[in-house]
Design a protein around this motif. Structure first.
Motif, mmCIF file in Angstrom:
data_model
loop_
_atom_site.group_PDB
_atom_site.id
_atom_site.type_symbol
_atom_site.label_atom_id
_atom_site.label_comp_id
_atom_site.label_asym_id
_atom_site.label_seq_id
_atom_site.Cartn_x
_atom_site.Cartn_y
_atom_site.Cartn_z
ATOM 1 N N PHE A 67 0.829 -1.138 0.005
ATOM 2 C CA PHE A 67 0.112 0.117 -0.025
ATOM 3 C C PHE A 67 0.878 1.245 0.160
ATOM 4 O O PHE A 67 1.663 1.392 0.773
ATOM 5 C CB PHE A 67 -0.953 0.026 1.045
ATOM 6 C CG PHE A 67 -2.137 -1.158 1.356
ATOM 7 C CD1 PHE A 67 -2.842 -1.307 0.615
ATOM 8 C CD2 PHE A 67 -1.397 -2.207 2.182
ATOM 9 C CE1 PHE A 67 -3.754 -2.273 0.799
ATOM 10 C CE2 PHE A 67 -2.207 -3.367 2.373
ATOM 11 C CZ PHE A 67 -3.431 -3.513 1.713
ATOM 12 N N THR A 68 0.500 2.311 -0.939
ATOM 13 C CA THR A 68 1.383 3.526 -1.015
ATOM 14 C C THR A 68 0.405 4.591 -1.674
ATOM 15 O O THR A 68 -0.549 4.124 -2.100
ATOM 16 C CB THR A 68 2.527 3.302 -1.763
ATOM 17 O OG1 THR A 68 3.519 4.182 -1.658
ATOM 18 C CG2 THR A 68 2.399 2.752 -3.274
ATOM 19 N N GLY A 69 1.131 5.716 -1.578
ATOM 20 C CA GLY A 69 0.558 6.859 -2.253
ATOM 21 C C GLY A 69 0.568 6.859 -3.572
ATOM 22 O O GLY A 69 -0.597 6.942 -4.309
ATOM 23 N N SER A 70 1.803 6.513 -4.179
ATOM 24 C CA SER A 70 1.913 6.371 -5.536
ATOM 25 C C SER A 70 3.022 5.557 -5.890
ATOM 26 O O SER A 70 4.038 5.551 -5.059
ATOM 27 C CB SER A 70 1.875 7.598 -6.465
ATOM 28 O OG SER A 70 2.965 8.312 -6.154
ATOM 29 N N ILE A 71 3.170 5.174 -7.103
ATOM 30 C CA ILE A 71 4.332 4.288 -7.556
ATOM 31 C C ILE A 71 4.849 4.876 -8.692
ATOM 32 O O ILE A 71 3.986 4.887 -9.744
ATOM 33 C CB ILE A 71 4.300 2.954 -7.457
ATOM 34 C CG1 ILE A 71 3.741 2.279 -6.336
ATOM 35 C CG2 ILE A 71 5.447 2.094 -8.108
ATOM 36 C CD1 ILE A 71 3.324 0.635 -6.307
ATOM 37 N N SER A 72 5.997 5.295 -8.720
ATOM 38 C CA SER A 72 6.824 5.649 -9.963
ATOM 39 C C SER A 72 8.031 4.594 -10.191
ATOM 40 O O SER A 72 8.892 4.948 -9.355
ATOM 41 C CB SER A 72 7.184 7.219 -9.939
ATOM 42 O OG SER A 72 7.982 7.540 -11.093
ATOM 43 N N SER A 73 7.895 3.840 -11.257
ATOM 44 C CA SER A 73 8.987 3.045 -11.304
ATOM 45 C C SER A 73 9.656 3.135 -12.668
ATOM 46 O O SER A 73 8.999 3.044 -13.721
ATOM 47 C CB SER A 73 8.633 1.479 -11.040
ATOM 48 O OG SER A 73 9.564 0.540 -11.049
ATOM 49 N N THR A 83 -1.929 -8.186 -4.050
ATOM 50 C CA THR A 83 -2.309 -6.745 -4.023
ATOM 51 C C THR A 83 -1.360 -5.561 -4.091
ATOM 52 O O THR A 83 -0.502 -5.597 -3.027
ATOM 53 C CB THR A 83 -3.513 -6.464 -3.119
ATOM 54 O OG1 THR A 83 -4.521 -7.380 -3.049
ATOM 55 C CG2 THR A 83 -4.201 -5.107 -3.178
ATOM 56 N N ILE A 84 -1.238 -4.786 -5.071
ATOM 57 C CA ILE A 84 -0.750 -3.441 -4.967
ATOM 58 C C ILE A 84 -1.804 -2.262 -4.927
ATOM 59 O O ILE A 84 -2.455 -2.248 -5.961
ATOM 60 C CB ILE A 84 0.209 -3.364 -6.126
ATOM 61 C CG1 ILE A 84 1.265 -4.355 -5.954
ATOM 62 C CG2 ILE A 84 0.766 -1.929 -6.143
ATOM 63 C CD1 ILE A 84 2.366 -4.614 -7.160
ATOM 64 N N ARG A 85 -1.764 -1.592 -3.842
ATOM 65 C CA ARG A 85 -2.505 -0.329 -3.869
ATOM 66 C C ARG A 85 -1.743 0.902 -3.912
ATOM 67 O O ARG A 85 -1.268 1.168 -2.981
ATOM 68 C CB ARG A 85 -3.737 -0.476 -2.723
ATOM 69 C CG ARG A 85 -4.330 0.730 -2.409
ATOM 70 C CD ARG A 85 -5.775 0.617 -2.718
ATOM 71 N NE ARG A 85 -6.690 1.803 -2.503
ATOM 72 C CZ ARG A 85 -7.062 2.734 -3.211
ATOM 73 N NH1 ARG A 85 -6.766 2.680 -4.443
ATOM 74 N NH2 ARG A 85 -7.806 3.585 -2.699
ATOM 75 N N ALA A 86 -1.977 1.665 -5.168
ATOM 76 C CA ALA A 86 -1.047 2.850 -5.240
ATOM 77 C C ALA A 86 -2.228 4.028 -5.159
ATOM 78 O O ALA A 86 -2.957 4.065 -6.206
ATOM 79 C CB ALA A 86 -0.206 2.917 -6.649
ATOM 80 N N ARG A 87 -2.529 4.739 -4.115
ATOM 81 C CA ARG A 87 -3.857 5.436 -4.071
ATOM 82 C C ARG A 87 -3.858 6.393 -5.290
ATOM 83 O O ARG A 87 -4.964 6.620 -5.700
ATOM 84 C CB ARG A 87 -3.771 5.993 -2.720
ATOM 85 C CG ARG A 87 -5.169 6.973 -2.420
ATOM 86 C CD ARG A 87 -4.997 7.410 -1.042
ATOM 87 N NE ARG A 87 -6.354 8.107 -0.790
ATOM 88 C CZ ARG A 87 -6.551 8.796 0.190
ATOM 89 N NH1 ARG A 87 -5.614 9.135 0.919
ATOM 90 N NH2 ARG A 87 -7.583 9.689 0.184
ATOM 91 N N SER A 103 -6.166 1.756 -7.789
ATOM 92 C CA SER A 103 -5.664 3.007 -7.609
ATOM 93 C C SER A 103 -7.118 4.114 -7.825
ATOM 94 O O SER A 103 -7.870 3.719 -8.695
ATOM 95 C CB SER A 103 -4.694 3.401 -8.591
ATOM 96 O OG SER A 103 -4.369 4.949 -8.638
ATOM 97 N N ASP A 104 -7.074 5.082 -7.046
ATOM 98 C CA ASP A 104 -8.097 6.149 -7.166
ATOM 99 C C ASP A 104 -7.579 6.869 -8.442
ATOM 100 O O ASP A 104 -8.711 7.602 -8.762
ATOM 101 C CB ASP A 104 -8.310 6.950 -6.051
ATOM 102 C CG ASP A 104 -8.765 6.147 -4.690
ATOM 103 O OD1 ASP A 104 -9.346 5.082 -5.017
ATOM 104 O OD2 ASP A 104 -8.527 6.632 -3.657
ATOM 105 N N GLY A 105 -6.636 6.894 -8.977
ATOM 106 C CA GLY A 105 -6.017 7.617 -10.103
ATOM 107 C C GLY A 105 -5.846 6.760 -11.241
ATOM 108 O O GLY A 105 -6.751 5.934 -11.462
ATOM 109 N N THR A 106 -4.674 7.003 -11.969
ATOM 110 C CA THR A 106 -4.672 6.449 -13.229
ATOM 111 C C THR A 106 -3.122 5.292 -13.045
ATOM 112 O O THR A 106 -2.343 5.608 -12.443
ATOM 113 C CB THR A 106 -3.956 7.587 -14.324
ATOM 114 O OG1 THR A 106 -5.089 8.377 -14.641
ATOM 115 C CG2 THR A 106 -3.362 6.751 -15.732
#
Length: 189
Positions: A67-73, A83-87, A103-106
Motif C-alpha cells: 500500500f502506498t500513495g503512488s508508485i513511479s518505477s 495486491t498493490i494499492r497505489a492510491r 488506484s483512485d487515479g491512473t
C-alpha cells in the motif's frame, strides 16, 4: 513482527520476507532491489524505484500486500498473487504476474501489462494488455492488443486487435482500430 522506517532515505535494497506489518513513513526512493515475499508493506508517501543498471529483476513481489500513495518505477514490476494499492497512481514500463492493482487515479503502463484484476479511475497501456478483469470509472486505453475476461469503463479504446471470447464488456463508448473478435452478445452498453 512490526517494523518501521522513519524519515530515512534508502539508497540500497529492501528485502522483506514474512513481515506482518512493515511501515515506511514519508516518501521512499529505492535504487537497489525491492523484494517483498509473504509480507505487508505500507508506505505513507510515494514510492520511487530508480533503475539500477547492475541489477536484473529489480522488483519482485509475491503473496504480499503493498500500500502506498503512488508508485513511479523506472523498471518492470513482477508481482504474483496479491495486491498493490497505489492510491494516487502507478506508473511503470511493464508489469507481469497475477497481481491485483488498484488506484483512485491512473494506472499507466508504458509497454505491456499482464495482470489479474485492475480497478482504477483510468487504465492506460502503451502495448498489449492481457488482464483478467479491468474496472475503470472513466477510461481504458490500450495501444496494443487486448485479451481480458471482463472490462467495464465509461470509454474503452483498443488500438490493436481485441479478442472478447467469453468476456463480459460493459462500456459507454467503444472504439478500435484493430480487428475485434468474438464480441457477439458480450457488449452491455
Amino acid at each position: 513482527m512490526r517494523n518501521a522506517l522513519r524519515n530515512q532515505p534508502l539508497n540500497s535494497s529492501l528485502i522483506l520476507i514474512n513481515q506482518e506489518d512493515y511501515k515506511i513513513y514519508g516518501n521512499f526512493t529505492i535504487t537497489g532491489k525491492l523484494i517483498v515475499i509473504n509480507s505487508k508493506l505500507t508506505i505513507t508517501g510515494n514510492l520511487k524505484i530508480v533503475k539500477n543498471e547492475n541489477l536484473n529483476d529489480q522488483v519482485f513481489i509475491s503473496r504480499s500486500m503493498v500500500f502506498t500513495g503512488s508508485i513511479s518505477s523506472e523498471v518492470d514490476i513482477i508481482a504474483e498473487h496479491h495486491t498493490i494499492r497505489a492510491r494516487y497512481g502507478l506508473n511503470c514500463p511493464n508489469i507481469y504476474g497475477n497481481v491485483n492493482l488498484s488506484s483512485d487515479g491512473t494506472i499507466n503502463v508504458r509497454y505491456n501489462s499482464h495482470v489479474g484484476r485492475v480497478v482504477s479511475r483510468n487504465y492506460t497501456v502503451g502495448g498489449n494488455s492481457h488482464s483478467r478483469v479491468v474496472i475503470c470509472s472513466n477510461n481504458i486505453t490500450i495501444m496494443g492488443d487486448s485479451k481480458s475476461k471482463a472490462m467495464y469503463a465509461e470509454r474503452l479504446h483498443i488500438e490493436g486487435d481485441s479478442d472478447f471470447s467469453g468476456a463480459s464488456i460493459s462500456v459507454g463508448l467503444f472504439t478500435s482500430n484493430g480487428h475485434v473478435r468474438n464480441c457477439y452478445r458480450n457488449f452491455k452498453p
